[in-house]
Design an enzyme around this catalytic site. Structure first.
Site, short mmCIF file in Angstrom:
data_model
loop_
_atom_site.label_atom_id
_atom_site.label_comp_id
_atom_site.label_asym_id
_atom_site.label_seq_id
_atom_site.Cartn_x
_atom_site.Cartn_y
_atom_site.Cartn_z
CG ASN A 7 -1.84 1.20 1.31
OD1 ASN A 7 -1.93 2.20 0.38
ND2 ASN A 7 -2.77 0.96 2.21
NE ARG A 71 -6.31 1.63 -0.43
CZ ARG A 71 -6.28 2.74 0.31
NH1 ARG A 71 -5.26 3.32 0.71
NH2 ARG A 71 -7.49 3.43 0.24
CG HIS A 160 -12.99 3.36 2.24
ND1 HIS A 160 -13.89 4.33 2.94
CD2 HIS A 160 -11.76 3.64 2.44
CE1 HIS A 160 -12.98 5.30 3.55
NE2 HIS A 160 -11.73 4.68 3.19
CG LEU A 189 -18.07 4.08 10.45
CD1 LEU A 189 -18.97 4.14 11.72
CD2 LEU A 189 -18.53 5.44 9.65
NE ARG A 221 -9.91 12.37 3.03
CZ ARG A 221 -9.66 11.23 2.80
NH1 ARG A 221 -10.67 10.43 3.15
NH2 ARG A 221 -8.55 10.67 2.66
CG MET A 263 -14.11 8.14 17.57
SD MET A 263 -15.52 9.17 17.43
CE MET A 263 -16.00 9.30 15.95
CD GLU A 313 -12.91 -3.49 12.32
OE1 GLU A 313 -11.79 -3.99 13.30
OE2 GLU A 313 -12.66 -3.62 11.04
CD GLU A 364 -9.16 -1.53 3.28
OE1 GLU A 364 -9.38 -0.96 2.31
OE2 GLU A 364 -8.74 -1.10 4.32
#
Length: 381
Positions: A7, A71, A160, A189, A221, A263, A313, A364
């Site tokens: 990635n 990716r 995503h 999220l 964002r 968060m 999660e 992913e």
């Protein structure tokens, strides 16, 4: 098959090696501050790849890599599925760079670095946008002059997709529903966040658009806002286009409202009585509630609401806040199930909830490795 998953970001490169025969992760790592030559950091992606190779020789004990999966953020309208990489594919990814200027050039740099080191090793590109190529035109079209689409490619692409695809399959399996009959709203999220409407196991709408800026409130964002805010501020001479691009992508979202894009820190501050943090959570949750309600209609009645990625999660507080605003849909959580921590897919809704609510950890890298092994295996065969 040993698959190296790459990635490549503009200034970092994440990697993971998976043995696809057993689904086992063998090793992973991160090379940071590419291009910052101070302090011995890699000058470019070729040097970063060289460092990865050095690490792998030590960590894998001489076992060789069979294939490399990349990716790639933007596949435009051309790429609807993973593809084996050759010179022409590399150039096609490069030509899409204006749509993802921070991501596609870095992916191309990673591809070329691998080619330079292992020219005979098959490489596969897995596109974030590919899962959303099934969105119908009435959902991906913007109501702007046709020339903007035909000449400039202005349309909804969505992102995503690899995560949404993986989680859709896992959620359908958990509920015992055939994927081809599965209807769901999937919320990815993390610091970047998007929500997808899934009908028949396929994406039929998604919150991110022409770029990853549209949609939900994210870490840095803004998500949805009136476009005239941008044009008015530019015309007044208050800000340049570059200023606003930076503000909306790097200084907005949770960071703009609460001062941090973490968060966990926002939740803790809100619990301690911080008004700005409380407002940030309320704005972010309300935006997601609106999308869930709209996508419930879009899929013809969701059979599941699914949370995934870092916040989805791990933040039981944010899941609870979102669910509390979905009472009109008959959604109710089981408090203890919502609090529980697990790396396994699970149902967190109450038995009498009209729509099951799930937490499904995304992976992913596993999906990229699977697709890479499949395509590379076909090429060998």
């Amino acid at each position: 098959m040993l698959v190296l998953v790459i990635n490549s970001g503009s200034s970092s490169l994440k990697y993971q090696v998976r043995d696809t025969a057993g689904g086992e992760e063998l090793t992973s790592g991160l090379v940071e501050r590419i291009g910052d030559t101070a302090g011995g950091h890699p000058a470019d992606h070729q040097e970063a790849i060289d460092r990865v190779f050095a690490d792998l020789e030590e960590e894998l004990g001489g076992r060789g890599i069979d294939a490399v999966g990349h990716r790639v953020v933007h596949g435009g309208e051309r790429f609807a599925e993973p593809v084996l990489i050759d010179f022409e594919i590399t150039r096609a990814i490069e030509r899409l760079s204006p749509l993802a200027p921070l991501h596609n050039p870095a992916a191309v740099a990673g591809i070329r670095a691998i080619q330079g080191r292992w020219p005979k090793t098959p490489q596969v590109a897995v596109f974030d946008t590919a899962f959303h190529r099934t969105i119908p035109e009435h959902a991906w079209r913007y109501a702007v002059p046709d020339a903007l689409y035909k000449e400039q490619g202005v349309r909804r692409y969505g992102f995503h997709g690899t995560s949404h695809d993986f989680v859709t399959g896992r959620a359908a399996g958990l509920l015992g529903i055939e994927r081809e009959r599965f209807r769901a709203v999937v919320a990815h999220l993390g610091n970047g966040a998007s929500v997808t409407a899934v009908r028949g196991g396929r994406s039929v709408d998604t919150s991110m658009g022409y770029t990853p800026l549209e949609g939900l409130v994210m870490g840095t964002r803004s998500g949805d806002l009136d476009p005239s805010i941008i044009t008015q501020l530019i015309m007044r001479g208050e800000y340049t286009a570059e200023d606003l691009d930076r503000i909306l992508n790097q200084d907005s979202g949770l960071k703009g409202l609460a001062g941090t894009n973490d968060m966990r820190a926002v939740v803790e501050a809100a619990a301690a009585g911080d008004d700005a943090a409380e407002l940030a959570l309320a704005v972010a949750a309300y935006r997601l509630q609106k999308y869930i309600g709209g996508y419930h209609v879009a899929v013809g009645g969701a059979q599941a609401i699914v949370f995934t990625a870092g916040i989805g999660e791990n933040s039981w507080q944010f899941r609870l806040r979102v669910a509390e605003g979905l009472g009109a849909l008959g959604v109710a959580l089981d408090p203890m199930a919502n609090l529980a921590r697990s790396r396994e897919p699970r149902i967190i809704s109450a038995p009498d909830s009209a729509i099951p609510v799930l937490v499904v950890p995304t992976d992913e890298e596993a999906e990229i490795a699977r697709a890479t092994a499949e395509l590379a295996g076909r090429a060998d065969g």
